[in-house]
Design an enzyme around this catalytic site. Structure first.
Site, PDB file in Angstrom:
ATOM      1  N   LYS A 106     -36.988  30.170  10.194  1.00  0.00           N
ATOM      2  CA  LYS A 106     -38.115  30.781   9.477  1.00  0.00           C
ATOM      3  C   LYS A 106     -37.829  32.240   9.147  1.00  0.00           C
ATOM      4  O   LYS A 106     -38.687  32.971   8.683  1.00  0.00           O
ATOM      5  CB  LYS A 106     -39.386  30.697  10.326  1.00  0.00           C
ATOM      6  N   GLN A 164     -44.103  33.012  13.181  1.00  0.00           N
ATOM      7  CA  GLN A 164     -44.504  33.434  11.828  1.00  0.00           C
ATOM      8  C   GLN A 164     -44.518  34.950  11.685  1.00  0.00           C
ATOM      9  O   GLN A 164     -44.932  35.458  10.647  1.00  0.00           O
ATOM     10  CB  GLN A 164     -45.896  32.880  11.493  1.00  0.00           C
ATOM     11  N   ASP A 191     -46.066  33.702  20.644  1.00  0.00           N
ATOM     12  CA  ASP A 191     -45.364  32.833  19.709  1.00  0.00           C
ATOM     13  C   ASP A 191     -45.186  33.621  18.411  1.00  0.00           C
ATOM     14  O   ASP A 191     -46.123  33.781  17.632  1.00  0.00           O
ATOM     15  CB  ASP A 191     -46.204  31.565  19.488  1.00  0.00           C
ATOM     16  N   HIS A 240     -50.331  26.544  17.069  1.00  0.00           N
ATOM     17  CA  HIS A 240     -49.498  25.438  16.578  1.00  0.00           C
ATOM     18  C   HIS A 240     -49.354  24.437  17.721  1.00  0.00           C
ATOM     19  O   HIS A 240     -49.381  24.825  18.900  1.00  0.00           O
ATOM     20  CB  HIS A 240     -48.133  26.026  16.207  1.00  0.00           C
ATOM     21  N   CYS A 244     -49.715  21.201  11.744  1.00  0.00           N
ATOM     22  CA  CYS A 244     -49.547  21.092  13.202  1.00  0.00           C
ATOM     23  C   CYS A 244     -50.551  21.965  13.942  1.00  0.00           C
ATOM     24  O   CYS A 244     -50.247  22.553  14.992  1.00  0.00           O
ATOM     25  CB  CYS A 244     -48.127  21.453  13.641  1.00  0.00           C
TER      26      CYS A 244
HETATM   27  N1  PMP Z   1     -45.272  28.143  16.270  1.00  0.00           N
HETATM   28  C1  PMP Z   1     -45.654  28.451  15.015  1.00  0.00           C
HETATM   29  C2  PMP Z   1     -46.720  29.489  14.808  1.00  0.00           C
HETATM   30  C3  PMP Z   1     -45.042  27.836  13.934  1.00  0.00           C
HETATM   31  O1  PMP Z   1     -45.420  28.148  12.684  1.00  0.00           O
HETATM   32  C4  PMP Z   1     -44.039  26.865  14.155  1.00  0.00           C
HETATM   33  C5  PMP Z   1     -43.374  26.140  13.006  1.00  0.00           C
HETATM   34  N2  PMP Z   1     -44.251  25.753  11.976  1.00  0.00           N
HETATM   35  C6  PMP Z   1     -43.667  26.590  15.478  1.00  0.00           C
HETATM   36  C7  PMP Z   1     -44.312  27.241  16.504  1.00  0.00           C
HETATM   37  C8  PMP Z   1     -42.585  25.608  15.792  1.00  0.00           C
HETATM   38  O2  PMP Z   1     -41.350  26.118  15.366  1.00  0.00           O
HETATM   39  P1  PMP Z   1     -40.023  25.244  15.492  1.00  0.00           P
HETATM   40  O3  PMP Z   1     -40.309  23.923  14.848  1.00  0.00           O
HETATM   41  O4  PMP Z   1     -38.991  26.038  14.747  1.00  0.00           O
HETATM   42  O5  PMP Z   1     -39.717  25.099  16.938  1.00  0.00           O
END
Ligand code: PMP
Length: 431
Positions: free
Chosen positions: A274, A251, A248, A171, A389
């Site tokens: 999430k 998910q 990270d 991401h 993203c």
């Molecule tokens: N890493 C991953 C794998 C994500 O899916 C996301 C959110 N789509 C993020 C980072 C960023 O998370 P946040 O916007 O809650 O900081």
């Protein structure tokens, strides 16, 4: 913070009676079922898992809605999950009865808020099985957690010529902070390649780990493809060369049982929103010996970023439902969904990882993902169309965007039927 009952004021304004016990799940079944209630999911709807999805859906008031006159089918859970009434109520209650600044005031409310805040830290510790409570740092979300490590750990331990290793399926939140750090320090960002199925190439990873590598930062579950990466093995491989690893887990935590000690991760990060929790909170787990060597990331009152309230009721909620049962249920949904999607003419799956969490991405060769998203929206189906993203990943896969369905504990097979039925009309409309 733990949930409290409403304060009883009958003895006079300043007298507080002990809080009522935490309300248990099931008491929230105040919404009528079926027509006019939570969207009915009877018939073939339910999945053969041990979750009582029909009853669990009653915990999520938003699912009662109709969109363009159709029952809402919410399949955008990788972006953010819906919130159970447990969470909604306790936030309301906090601001109604308990709001105070933590770690500052010496008055009753402030001390109680501080105690509850620290209790929440313990709850997170147990949820991911961290060894010590001081290894849990509250931040605003995954993005901030990664930035914190990049700026605090990275600025302290990196020098020109060093390398940071990420993967091709990250991401942007796990790319940009490292690019910024590399620019600041004269370091280099290296990327573990993937195959067309959307799986990391471990032999390439092994090759990229070298004496200049100062940190590996990898995603546990891909938000775009659903790939579950073999992070435990990857951590072992990095540690064999003395290299720390950040995972990270944005998910992963709502779908897989995460044990940071078993993984032996040096850092593990995730977001509250999430995992059925509120927006604006997140967690950085860091091994104590690592955190102790890291300077403060932001200047100010408490020296690290904090939110003004902290509710971890969502962790109680997940525990009460059972993470294993959730994982089985979501696995059933994604298996069912993939099978049905393959029957839709001209639809092509993007990514076919052998180990997949409850996420599936697809495209129509001649119809843009946004147009597909619009057709689905009109059918009451909320999901994501875009690059998620993960632009470098989209580039590699040769698509500008995908349509992504992502599942949560409250989704059903019949909702997938609704999605697939609507997808059947895409080629009629645009073909
Ligand atoms: N890493 C991953 C794998 C994500 O899916 C996301 C959110 N789509 C993020 C980072 C960023 O998370 P946040 O916007 O809650 O900081």
């Amino acid at each position: 913070m733990k949930a409290r009952g409403k304060m009883a004021h009958s003895k006079g304004e300043n007298e507080l009676t002990p809080p009522a016990p935490l309300r248990i799940r099931g008491e929230f079944s105040r919404y009528p079922r079926g027509v006019g209630g939570v969207n009915d999911v009877s018939g073939s709807a339910l999945c053969p898992s041990s979750l009582d999805v029909k009853r669990l859906r009653q915990d999520f008031p938003i699912l009662r809605q109709k969109i363009y006159g159709k029952p809402l089918v919410y399949l955008d859970n990788a972006a953010t999950t819906q919130k159970p009434l447990w969470v909604i109520d306790v936030l309301n209650q906090y601001y109604s009865d308990e709001n105070a600044n933590i770690h500052r005031g010496i008055h009753f409310l402030s001390e109680r808020a501080t105690q509850d805040y620290e209790a929440a830290r313990g709850k997170v510790q147990r949820f991911i099985h961290a060894k010590e409570v001081c290894e849990i740092v509250f931040v605003r979300g995954t993005t901030e957690a990664i930035n914190l490590v990049a700026q605090s750990f990275g600025r302290t331990f990196l020098k020109a010529g060093d390398e940071i290793l990420i993967s091709a399926m990250e991401h942007h939140s796990n790319i940009v902070p490292w690019q910024m750090l590399c620019e600041q320090m004269g370091a280099k960002l290296r990327v573990i390649p993937i195959n067309k199925k959307g799986e990391l190439l471990l032999e390439e990873y092994e090759r990229l780990l070298n004496a200049r590598t100062k940190l590996v930062s990898i995603v546990h579950v891909s938000n775009a493809l659903g790939t579950v990466n073999p992070v435990q093995k990857m951590i072992q491989m990095a540690h064999a060369k003395g290299i720390p690893v950040l995972v990270d887990g944005a998910q992963a935590v709502a779908h897989l049982k995460v044990d940071v000690q078993v993984l032996d991760a040096d850092f593990y990060v995730f977001s509250g929103h999430k995992i059925y929790g509120p927006t604006g909170i997140g967690v950085l787990y860091g091994k104590k010996e690592r955190l102790e060597k890291m300077p403060p990331y932001q200047g100010g009152g408490d020296m690290i970023s904090r939110v003004t309230f902290e509710k971890t009721l969502y962790l109680d909620y997940i525990r009460s439902v059972g993470l294993e049962a959730i994982a089985v249920h979501e696995k059933d949904l994604v298996t069912y969904g993939v099978k049905l999607l393959l029957s839709v003419p001209t639809l092509r799956l993007v990514g076919e990882p052998s180990d997949r969490a409850g996420i599936v991405s697809f495209v129509f060769d001649l119809v843009h993902a946004h147009d597909v998203g619009t057709v689905l929206d009109r059918a009451g189906v909320a999901l994501r169309a875009g690059h998620h993203c993960t632009m470098p990943l989209m580039d590699f896969l040769g698509v500008p965007a995908t349509v992504r369905a992502s599942f949560a504990l409250y989704n059903t097979r019949s909702e997938i039927d609704v999605m697939v039925e609507a997808l059947g009309h895409v080629t009629e409309i645009f073909g």
